[in-house]
Design a protein around this motif. Sequence first.
Motif, PDB file in Angstrom:
ATOM      1  N   TRP A 305      76.982  34.584  39.171  1.00  0.00           N
ATOM      2  CA  TRP A 305      76.902  34.331  37.728  1.00  0.00           C
ATOM      3  C   TRP A 305      76.257  35.549  37.094  1.00  0.00           C
ATOM      4  O   TRP A 305      75.253  36.075  37.593  1.00  0.00           O
ATOM      5  CB  TRP A 305      76.049  33.102  37.408  1.00  0.00           C
ATOM      6  N   GLN A 307      75.875  37.565  32.894  1.00  0.00           N
ATOM      7  CA  GLN A 307      76.213  37.639  31.476  1.00  0.00           C
ATOM      8  C   GLN A 307      75.681  38.956  30.948  1.00  0.00           C
ATOM      9  O   GLN A 307      74.572  39.376  31.302  1.00  0.00           O
ATOM     10  CB  GLN A 307      75.599  36.465  30.698  1.00  0.00           C
ATOM     11  N   CYS A 310      71.828  40.167  30.010  1.00  0.00           N
ATOM     12  CA  CYS A 310      70.955  39.054  30.384  1.00  0.00           C
ATOM     13  C   CYS A 310      70.399  39.271  31.786  1.00  0.00           C
ATOM     14  O   CYS A 310      71.072  39.828  32.656  1.00  0.00           O
ATOM     15  CB  CYS A 310      71.723  37.727  30.343  1.00  0.00           C
ATOM     16  N   PRO A 312      68.709  37.050  34.722  1.00  0.00           N
ATOM     17  CA  PRO A 312      68.314  35.735  35.248  1.00  0.00           C
ATOM     18  C   PRO A 312      67.213  35.851  36.298  1.00  0.00           C
ATOM     19  O   PRO A 312      67.149  36.824  37.048  1.00  0.00           O
ATOM     20  CB  PRO A 312      69.609  35.211  35.867  1.00  0.00           C
ATOM     21  N   SER A 334      65.788  30.794  34.798  1.00  0.00           N
ATOM     22  CA  SER A 334      65.372  31.147  33.442  1.00  0.00           C
ATOM     23  C   SER A 334      65.904  32.539  33.129  1.00  0.00           C
ATOM     24  O   SER A 334      65.778  33.459  33.940  1.00  0.00           O
ATOM     25  CB  SER A 334      63.849  31.096  33.304  1.00  0.00           C
ATOM     26  N   VAL A 335      66.507  32.688  31.967  1.00  0.00           N
ATOM     27  CA  VAL A 335      67.215  33.919  31.614  1.00  0.00           C
ATOM     28  C   VAL A 335      66.595  34.533  30.364  1.00  0.00           C
ATOM     29  O   VAL A 335      66.331  33.834  29.382  1.00  0.00           O
ATOM     30  CB  VAL A 335      68.715  33.638  31.373  1.00  0.00           C
ATOM     31  N   LEU A 347      69.103  28.214  32.414  1.00  0.00           N
ATOM     32  CA  LEU A 347      70.499  28.118  32.813  1.00  0.00           C
ATOM     33  C   LEU A 347      70.648  27.051  33.894  1.00  0.00           C
ATOM     34  O   LEU A 347      69.854  26.999  34.837  1.00  0.00           O
ATOM     35  CB  LEU A 347      70.971  29.469  33.346  1.00  0.00           C
ATOM     36  N   LEU A 349      73.522  25.613  36.533  1.00  0.00           N
ATOM     37  CA  LEU A 349      74.835  25.845  37.125  1.00  0.00           C
ATOM     38  C   LEU A 349      75.156  24.768  38.149  1.00  0.00           C
ATOM     39  O   LEU A 349      74.257  24.231  38.810  1.00  0.00           O
ATOM     40  CB  LEU A 349      74.876  27.204  37.837  1.00  0.00           C
ATOM     41  N   GLU A 356      78.907  27.046  34.755  1.00  0.00           N
ATOM     42  CA  GLU A 356      77.800  26.641  33.895  1.00  0.00           C
ATOM     43  C   GLU A 356      77.966  25.196  33.448  1.00  0.00           C
ATOM     44  O   GLU A 356      79.025  24.794  32.967  1.00  0.00           O
ATOM     45  CB  GLU A 356      77.708  27.564  32.681  1.00  0.00           C
ATOM     46  N   ARG A 359      72.826  25.008  29.121  1.00  0.00           N
ATOM     47  CA  ARG A 359      71.702  25.925  28.956  1.00  0.00           C
ATOM     48  C   ARG A 359      70.814  25.381  27.852  1.00  0.00           C
ATOM     49  O   ARG A 359      71.291  24.766  26.897  1.00  0.00           O
ATOM     50  CB  ARG A 359      72.162  27.347  28.655  1.00  0.00           C
ATOM     51  N   SER A 361      67.925  26.664  25.258  1.00  0.00           N
ATOM     52  CA  SER A 361      67.208  27.804  24.686  1.00  0.00           C
ATOM     53  C   SER A 361      65.753  27.442  24.421  1.00  0.00           C
ATOM     54  O   SER A 361      65.417  26.285  24.156  1.00  0.00           O
ATOM     55  CB  SER A 361      67.878  28.251  23.388  1.00  0.00           C
TER      56      SER A 361
END
Length: 379
Positions: A305, A307, A310, A312, A334-335, A347, A349, A356, A359, A361
């Motif tokens: 995974w 992004q 980002c 993680p 945690s991202v 996050l 998964l 995913e 998530r 925030s």
Amino acid sequence: MNQIDPETLETVGRINYRNHIALNLATAHPHYDDQGNTYNMGTSLMGPGPPRYIIFKVPADAPEKGRDKPALSRVQKVGSIPFRSTLSPSYFHSFGMTENFFIFVEQPFKLDIVRLATAYFRGVNWGSCLRFDKDDITLFHVINRKTGRAVKTRFYSAALVVFHHLNAYEEDDHLVFDMITYKDSSLYDMFYLQNLKTSSLSQSNESFCPPTCQRFVLPLSAHKESPRGINLVTLVDTTAQAVVQEDGSVFCQPDTVFIGLELPGINYSFNTKKYRYFYGSRVEWSPHPNKIAKVDIVTREHIEWTQDNCFPSEPVFVASPGAAEEDDGVILSSVISPDPNISPFMLILNAKNFEEIARASIPADVHMDLHGHFIPAAV
């Protein structure tokens, strides 16, 4: 140690290890058995007798009269291992445990006690007191969990550096254990400020050796009379080797499982058992992992995974209620991101396919972390 309330995260007290057992250092990665007992290792430099590595147990059950006392007040010494070099103990961050044994890796990444004792006066940091001896060997100490005694056979490998064990188990009179290893200690140099600040971080770190998941297999039946020059590992699903030398010691060569992953984790209900999957942070010439991955030990394949922009944290596996399969559960990470338009988020998964699920925030600043832990709600 700080005592933290798992519900409120408030600090409720402090405990000094040394009030209960003669330790100067302890690992960040204890083990737990099915009864809830905790096992850990530490270094005893100043206790009675010669300096040693200490294995200890914190029992889960407390007598009725002692329930108001801290768990460490009931700590029990399980066994000990003398330093190979009195003034240069091995650095260690974790250790292995199977159903019947502990595995301690005495690596040639050593702490210079004399340099450490004078570090403050010389104005140098703790890390400068560590040194790696590439010409030394790595010793594997196998300790019986019931007796606290080491097996007589001397197992060893070439020089390496290890921070994290993945798992260990026994199979057909073999002891199998997996670790993330390095060919040298250059990982430490990656985190010096001059390397972190460079504009071409990836290029400047290409001289550092990557983390490598390696499987070692120790034949427990090996002894001084075993035939020389023959691989004693008879397991069919590994290329690891163990060969008896002329002096009766056993030289071990690992099976490389995967390259480029650190901060490993597993489904902990498979700890001390044969397992198939592990999870971790992909490391590609940078101290800032931007991918997390799942590795299949059987097929040697992996999924990831990631992004853009980002970062993680170490993935943490949480099993589904009533899970029957090893990878039936979710991955938590945690991202964070330097992009002000991306808030820090938790996050979630699907552990089987890394798709995913959700998530969440967080409306607050969150720093990059290393190790995480999932604490289920009290029932």
